[in-house]
Design a protein around this motif. Structure first.
Motif, PDB file in Angstrom:
ATOM      1  N   SER A  64       0.809  -1.231   0.000  1.00  3.43           N
ATOM      2  CA  SER A  64       0.000   0.000   0.000  1.00  3.43           C
ATOM      3  C   SER A  64       0.842   1.282   0.000  1.00  3.43           C
ATOM      4  CB  SER A  64      -1.008  -0.006   1.149  1.00  3.43           C
ATOM      5  OG  SER A  64      -0.376  -0.245   2.389  1.00  3.43           O
ATOM      6  N   ARG A  66       3.133   3.998  -2.647  1.00  2.00           N
ATOM      7  CA  ARG A  66       3.088   4.409  -4.052  1.00  2.00           C
ATOM      8  C   ARG A  66       4.332   5.206  -4.403  1.00  2.00           C
ATOM      9  NH1 ARG A  66       0.079  10.082  -4.957  1.00  2.00           N
ATOM     10  NH2 ARG A  66       0.859  11.074  -3.067  1.00  2.00           N
ATOM     11  N   ALA A  93       4.547  -0.979 -17.336  1.00  4.96           N
ATOM     12  CA  ALA A  93       3.556  -2.048 -17.532  1.00  4.96           C
ATOM     13  C   ALA A  93       4.271  -3.393 -17.683  1.00  4.96           C
ATOM     14  CB  ALA A  93       2.705  -1.741 -18.762  1.00  4.96           C
ATOM     15  N   ALA A  98       2.914  -0.739 -12.960  1.00  3.56           N
ATOM     16  CA  ALA A  98       2.192   0.463 -13.392  1.00  3.56           C
ATOM     17  C   ALA A  98       1.143   0.907 -12.365  1.00  3.56           C
ATOM     18  CB  ALA A  98       1.542   0.213 -14.747  1.00  3.56           C
ATOM     19  N   ASP A  99       0.525  -0.046 -11.673  1.00  2.00           N
ATOM     20  CA  ASP A  99      -0.540   0.322 -10.721  1.00  2.00           C
ATOM     21  C   ASP A  99      -0.004   0.984  -9.458  1.00  2.00           C
ATOM     22  OD1 ASP A  99       0.747  -1.988  -9.952  1.00  2.00           O
ATOM     23  OD2 ASP A  99      -1.045  -2.892  -9.055  1.00  2.00           O
ATOM     24  N   ARG A 100       1.307   0.936  -9.250  1.00  2.00           N
ATOM     25  CA  ARG A 100       1.898   1.538  -8.044  1.00  2.00           C
ATOM     26  C   ARG A 100       2.542   2.883  -8.325  1.00  2.00           C
ATOM     27  NH1 ARG A 100       5.574  -3.353  -6.665  1.00  2.00           N
ATOM     28  NH2 ARG A 100       4.236  -4.511  -8.083  1.00  2.00           N
ATOM     29  N   GLU A 102       2.367   6.708  -9.951  1.00  2.00           N
ATOM     30  CA  GLU A 102       1.610   7.825 -10.500  1.00  2.00           C
ATOM     31  C   GLU A 102       2.602   8.708 -11.254  1.00  2.00           C
ATOM     32  OE1 GLU A 102      -0.976  11.646  -8.957  1.00  2.00           O
ATOM     33  OE2 GLU A 102      -0.659   9.978  -7.571  1.00  2.00           O
TER      34      GLU A 102
END
Ligand code: SAM
Length: 236
Positions: A64, A66, A93, A98-100, A102
């Motif tokens: 959790s 980033r 990707a 990529a999801d972590r 920004e």
């Protein structure tokens, strides 16, 4: 619970083919520093380019957490260009991170002036002129006490070195902790005399690196070898 993060060797295998200037030893420092953070924090990277360091930082993030990757992708700058952001996103990707991450396509200064919250770790590798680096270092005010600031090219680029030279000897909150090649490690705490002296003692090494860069430009590699530089590339 098992740690799902990939080990350093697997991460480096993903990052190494990506164009960039981060060495394996420096990547290890980034990986270990982020890996050691408590969960739930924010890591900030100034200057992502194609993602060589971004992937290392993101892969080591605890649960959790980033990574905020700040880069203007300015096409007018020598490392910018219209495809840079697309390449970065594709590399993130492919590495499964990529999801972590920004990605903020703006300058460090613009991102900082609208930023609120704490930063667990700051990695500075953006534009290398003295003024911009000094500005980038102002992100350190968000870094938690006891946190870490890592600065790439701290002893191999005139602008970065000057920025640190103007910051560290008078800073009341950034202590020089050491280096891996030209990657400087700073601790966010009140520096003692020993910390300041340790930093100043590195400056002859910076002078040697500048000389090596000049020798390489003059195609005098045999002379650079006398200074124990055996690479065709600049010292990083
Ligand atoms: C040396 S490269 C970064 C290399 C990257 N960290 C890596 O490991 O491959 C410098 C990057 O800083 C970016 N940059 C330039 N000016 C910037 C600014 N004001 N704020 C943030 N990034 C900036 C450039 O677009 C470029 O991608």
């Amino acid at each position: 619970m098992d740690d799902a993060r990939p080990g350093f060797d697997a991460v480096w295998a993903q990052a190494d083919p990506i164009e960039g200037w981060l060495t394996r030893q420096q990547a290890r420092v980034l990986y270990d520093a982020v890996h050691a953070l408590p969960p739930g924090g924010t890591v900030v990277e100034i200057g992502s380019h194609h993602g060589r360091s971004t992937i290392v930082l993101a892969s080591a993030l605890p649960d959790s957490s980033r990574l905020l990757a700040v880069d203007p992708f300015d096409p007018g700058w020598r490392y910018g260009g219209p495809d840079t952001r697309e390449l970065l996103l594709a590399h993130l990707a492919a590495a499964g991170v990529a999801d972590r991450v920004e990605v903020l396509a703006t300058t460090s200064r613009a991102a900082r002036t609208s930023y609120t919250g704490a930063v667990a770790l700051l990695y500075v590798d953006g534009k290398h002129d003295c003024r911009t680096v000094r500005d980038d270092l102002r992100w350190a005010s968000f870094v938690v006490d006891g946190g870490v600031v890592l600065v790439h090219d701290a002893f191999s680029s005139l602008g970065v070195t000057l920025a640190l030279l103007r910051t560290l000897p008078i800073s009341s909150r950034l202590a020089y902790a050491g280096r891996t090649g030209s990657l400087a490690r700073l601790s966010v705490r009140r520096p003692g005399v020993g910390d300041r002296l340790r930093y100043l003692r590195e400056l002859p090494w910076f002078g040697r690196n500048l000389l090596v860069k000049v020798l390489l430009r003059l195609r005098l590699r045999p002379v650079a070898r006398l200074l124990r530089h055996h690479d065709v590339h600049d010292p990083f």
